[in-house]
Design a protein around this motif. Structure first.
Motif, PDB file in Angstrom:
ATOM      1  N   PHE A  31      80.651 -55.628 -80.029  1.00  0.00           N
ATOM      2  CA  PHE A  31      79.843 -55.532 -81.246  1.00  0.00           C
ATOM      3  C   PHE A  31      80.616 -56.011 -82.464  1.00  0.00           C
ATOM      4  CE2 PHE A  31      78.467 -53.103 -84.987  1.00  0.00           C
ATOM      5  CZ  PHE A  31      77.127 -53.450 -85.033  1.00  0.00           C
ATOM      6  N   ALA A  32      81.926 -55.775 -82.486  1.00  0.00           N
ATOM      7  CA  ALA A  32      82.748 -56.254 -83.596  1.00  0.00           C
ATOM      8  C   ALA A  32      83.074 -57.734 -83.477  1.00  0.00           C
ATOM      9  CB  ALA A  32      84.043 -55.429 -83.679  1.00  0.00           C
ATOM     10  N   ALA A  33      83.229 -58.239 -82.246  1.00  0.00           N
ATOM     11  CA  ALA A  33      83.706 -59.608 -82.053  1.00  0.00           C
ATOM     12  C   ALA A  33      82.597 -60.643 -82.218  1.00  0.00           C
ATOM     13  CB  ALA A  33      84.334 -59.744 -80.667  1.00  0.00           C
ATOM     14  N   ILE A  34      81.413 -60.367 -81.685  1.00  0.00           N
ATOM     15  CA  ILE A  34      80.355 -61.386 -81.665  1.00  0.00           C
ATOM     16  C   ILE A  34      79.947 -61.819 -83.075  1.00  0.00           C
ATOM     17  CG2 ILE A  34      77.960 -61.816 -80.992  1.00  0.00           C
ATOM     18  CD1 ILE A  34      78.491 -60.157 -78.482  1.00  0.00           C
ATOM     19  N   PRO A  35      79.629 -60.903 -84.007  1.00  0.00           N
ATOM     20  CA  PRO A  35      79.294 -61.375 -85.365  1.00  0.00           C
ATOM     21  C   PRO A  35      80.444 -62.099 -86.050  1.00  0.00           C
ATOM     22  CG  PRO A  35      78.601 -59.097 -85.042  1.00  0.00           C
ATOM     23  CD  PRO A  35      79.484 -59.444 -83.892  1.00  0.00           C
ATOM     24  N   ALA A  36      81.683 -61.644 -85.798  1.00  0.00           N
ATOM     25  CA  ALA A  36      82.829 -62.291 -86.440  1.00  0.00           C
ATOM     26  C   ALA A  36      82.990 -63.731 -85.958  1.00  0.00           C
ATOM     27  CB  ALA A  36      84.106 -61.488 -86.158  1.00  0.00           C
ATOM     28  N   VAL A  37      82.805 -63.970 -84.664  1.00  0.00           N
ATOM     29  CA  VAL A  37      82.924 -65.333 -84.129  1.00  0.00           C
ATOM     30  C   VAL A  37      81.807 -66.222 -84.666  1.00  0.00           C
ATOM     31  CG1 VAL A  37      82.835 -66.712 -82.022  1.00  0.00           C
ATOM     32  CG2 VAL A  37      84.157 -64.598 -82.066  1.00  0.00           C
ATOM     33  N   MET A  38      80.585 -65.695 -84.693  1.00  0.00           N
ATOM     34  CA  MET A  38      79.462 -66.488 -85.202  1.00  0.00           C
ATOM     35  C   MET A  38      79.659 -66.823 -86.674  1.00  0.00           C
ATOM     36  SD  MET A  38      76.281 -64.521 -83.314  1.00  0.00           S
ATOM     37  CE  MET A  38      75.075 -65.594 -84.123  1.00  0.00           C
ATOM     38  N   ALA A  39      80.102 -65.846 -87.468  1.00  0.00           N
ATOM     39  CA  ALA A  39      80.323 -66.098 -88.891  1.00  0.00           C
ATOM     40  C   ALA A  39      81.469 -67.086 -89.100  1.00  0.00           C
ATOM     41  CB  ALA A  39      80.619 -64.786 -89.610  1.00  0.00           C
ATOM     42  N   TYR A  40      82.521 -66.972 -88.300  1.00  0.00           N
ATOM     43  CA  TYR A  40      83.650 -67.903 -88.423  1.00  0.00           C
ATOM     44  C   TYR A  40      83.198 -69.337 -88.173  1.00  0.00           C
ATOM     45  CZ  TYR A  40      87.972 -70.348 -87.324  1.00  0.00           C
ATOM     46  OH  TYR A  40      88.993 -71.273 -87.292  1.00  0.00           O
ATOM     47  N   ASN A  41      82.432 -69.552 -87.123  1.00  0.00           N
ATOM     48  CA  ASN A  41      81.956 -70.909 -86.829  1.00  0.00           C
ATOM     49  C   ASN A  41      81.036 -71.425 -87.928  1.00  0.00           C
ATOM     50  OD1 ASN A  41      83.357 -70.934 -84.389  1.00  0.00           O
ATOM     51  ND2 ASN A  41      81.633 -70.093 -83.252  1.00  0.00           N
ATOM     52  N   ALA A  60      88.547 -64.725 -87.549  1.00  0.00           N
ATOM     53  CA  ALA A  60      89.046 -65.264 -86.281  1.00  0.00           C
ATOM     54  C   ALA A  60      89.843 -64.215 -85.520  1.00  0.00           C
ATOM     55  CB  ALA A  60      89.898 -66.498 -86.543  1.00  0.00           C
ATOM     56  N   THR A  61      90.627 -63.415 -86.241  1.00  0.00           N
ATOM     57  CA  THR A  61      91.412 -62.372 -85.583  1.00  0.00           C
ATOM     58  C   THR A  61      90.511 -61.304 -84.980  1.00  0.00           C
ATOM     59  OG1 THR A  61      93.238 -62.751 -87.133  1.00  0.00           O
ATOM     60  CG2 THR A  61      93.221 -60.662 -85.938  1.00  0.00           C
ATOM     61  N   VAL A  62      89.517 -60.865 -85.745  1.00  0.00           N
ATOM     62  CA  VAL A  62      88.587 -59.853 -85.224  1.00  0.00           C
ATOM     63  C   VAL A  62      87.827 -60.388 -84.020  1.00  0.00           C
ATOM     64  CG1 VAL A  62      86.521 -58.497 -85.765  1.00  0.00           C
ATOM     65  CG2 VAL A  62      88.361 -58.665 -87.427  1.00  0.00           C
ATOM     66  N   GLY A  63      87.381 -61.632 -84.108  1.00  0.00           N
ATOM     67  CA  GLY A  63      86.612 -62.204 -83.008  1.00  0.00           C
ATOM     68  C   GLY A  63      87.411 -62.402 -81.740  1.00  0.00           C
ATOM     69  N   SER A  64      88.704 -62.649 -81.873  1.00  0.00           N
ATOM     70  CA  SER A  64      89.510 -62.928 -80.685  1.00  0.00           C
ATOM     71  C   SER A  64      90.189 -61.681 -80.123  1.00  0.00           C
ATOM     72  CB  SER A  64      90.569 -63.987 -81.007  1.00  0.00           C
ATOM     73  OG  SER A  64      91.422 -63.540 -82.054  1.00  0.00           O
ATOM     74  N   VAL A  65      90.507 -60.716 -80.985  1.00  0.00           N
ATOM     75  CA  VAL A  65      91.296 -59.566 -80.544  1.00  0.00           C
ATOM     76  C   VAL A  65      90.433 -58.368 -80.177  1.00  0.00           C
ATOM     77  CG1 VAL A  65      93.061 -57.915 -81.305  1.00  0.00           C
ATOM     78  CG2 VAL A  65      93.290 -60.323 -81.875  1.00  0.00           C
TER      79      VAL A  65
END
Length: 265
Positions: free
Chosen positions: A216-226, A164-169
Motif C-alpha cells: 500500500f505504501a509502495a504502489i502509490p509512491a512508484v506511480m507518483a515517481y514515474n 523512489a526510496t519508499v517505492g523500492s524499500v
C-alpha cells in the motif's frame, strides 16, 4: 426436586438442554472473529511486526503528503510557464519583461521567468563592456542560461528520491515483518501438543498484514515517481527550448548592429 424436574424436561424436550452449549459456542465464535479482525491482529502482533507496520504507515503518510504537494507545484509551474511563454512570444520588448520580473517577487514555480532574468541580466552586463564581440556575449548568455536551467531541474527533482526510496524499500520492509511474524508463529506452534489451523492462523494473518501495508505504501509512491519524472522531463525540455529561443532572438539583434540594450531587445 429440581434435578428430577430437569430430567423430566429433558425427556419432554431434548433440545432444551442444548441451548446453553450453543450460546457458548456463539460467544466463542464472536470473540474469535473479533480477534481475527484487522485491528485485532494488529494489536496482538509482536513488537517487531508492530514497529514494521508503524514505519510503513508513516512512510505512506509522508509519501502521500509529498505527492499532493509536488502535484500542486507542478501544475502551478506548468500554468506559469504557459503564461510567460505567451507574453514572451507576443513580440513585446524584452527589457520590459526584465523590468517587470525584477519589480515583483516571483514564486519558486515561475521557473521560466527565473531563467529569463538570469539570461537577460548576463546579456545586459556583457553588453556594457566595451569592445566585446557579439559571439562572446552570446556565449556568456548561454552559460548563464545553463546554470539557471540546472537550478530549476534540481528543484524539479525535489522529493523524487524519497518517493523512489519508499517505492523500492517498502515491500522489503513489509516482507521482513511477514517473515518475522511467520517465524514467531512456527516457534509458538512447536510449544503446543496439538497443532491446528486456528493455532497458527492468527500469526500468519498478522504477518501478511505487514506485506499488505508495504504494498500500500509502495504502489502509490512508484506511480507518483514515474508520473512526476515524466512531467519534470517535459518541463526541462521546454526550459532548454526557451533558452535556445532567447539566444536566437538576442543573436539576431546583436548581429543587426544594435548598440543599445533596449534596441537589442
Amino acid at each position: 426436586n429440581l434435578s428430577g424436574y430437569a430430567a423430566l424436561s429433558s425427556k419432554r424436550n431434548p433440545n432444551a438442554i442444548q441451548l446453553a452449549p450453543l450460546h457458548g459456542t456463539a460467544g466463542g465464535a464472536e470473540m474469535q472473529n473479533e480477534h481475527m479482525s484487522v485491528w485485532g491482529l494488529v494489536s496482538e502482533a509482536s513488537l517487531v511486526v508492530q514497529l514494521v507496520m508503524t514505519t510503513l504507515v508513516l512512510a505512506s503518510v509522508a509519501s502521500w503528503y509529498l505527492i499532493i504537494q509536488r502535484g500542486a507545484a507542478l501544475r502551478r509551474s506548468e500554468r506559469l510557464l504557459k503564461s510567460f511563454l505567451q507574453r514572451f512570444r507576443s513580440g513585446g520588448e524584452l527589457s520590459q519583461l526584465y523590468r517587470e520580473g525584477n519589480e515583483q517577487s516571483l514564486p519558486r514555480e515561475a521557473a521560466l521567468q527565473h531563467i529569463f532574468l538570469a539570461g537577460y541580466q548576463e546579456f545586459s552586463q556583457l553588453q556594457r563592456q566595451p569592445g566585446i564581440a557579439p559571439d562572446a556575449v552570446i556565449d556568456g548568455v548561454e552559460r548563464s542560461l545553463y546554470v539557471a536551467i540546472a537550478e530549476q531541474e534540481e528543484r524539479l527533482d525535489n522529493g523524487l528520491q524519497f518517493l523512489a526510496t519508499v517505492g523500492s524499500v517498502s515491500p522489503y520492509i513489509g516482507l521482513f515483518g511477514t517473515v518475522w511474524g511467520i517465524m514467531n508463529s512456527f516457534l509458538g506452534l512447536s510449544m503446543v501438543q496439538q497443532a491446528t489451523l486456528s493455532t497458527v492462523a492468527p500469526g500468519i494473518a498478522e504477518a501478511l498484514i505487514a506485506t499488505a501495508i508495504g504494498l500500500f505504501a509502495a504502489i502509490p509512491a512508484v506511480m507518483a515517481y514515474n508520473r512526476f519524472s515524466a512531467r519534470g522531463q517535459t518541463l526541462s525540455a521546454r526550459y532548454y527550448s526557451f533558452a535556445n529561443e532567447l539566444q536566437a532572438r538576442l543573436h539576431r539583434r546583436l548581429h543587426a548592429g544594435s548598440p543599445s540594450i533596449a534596441a537589442a531587445a
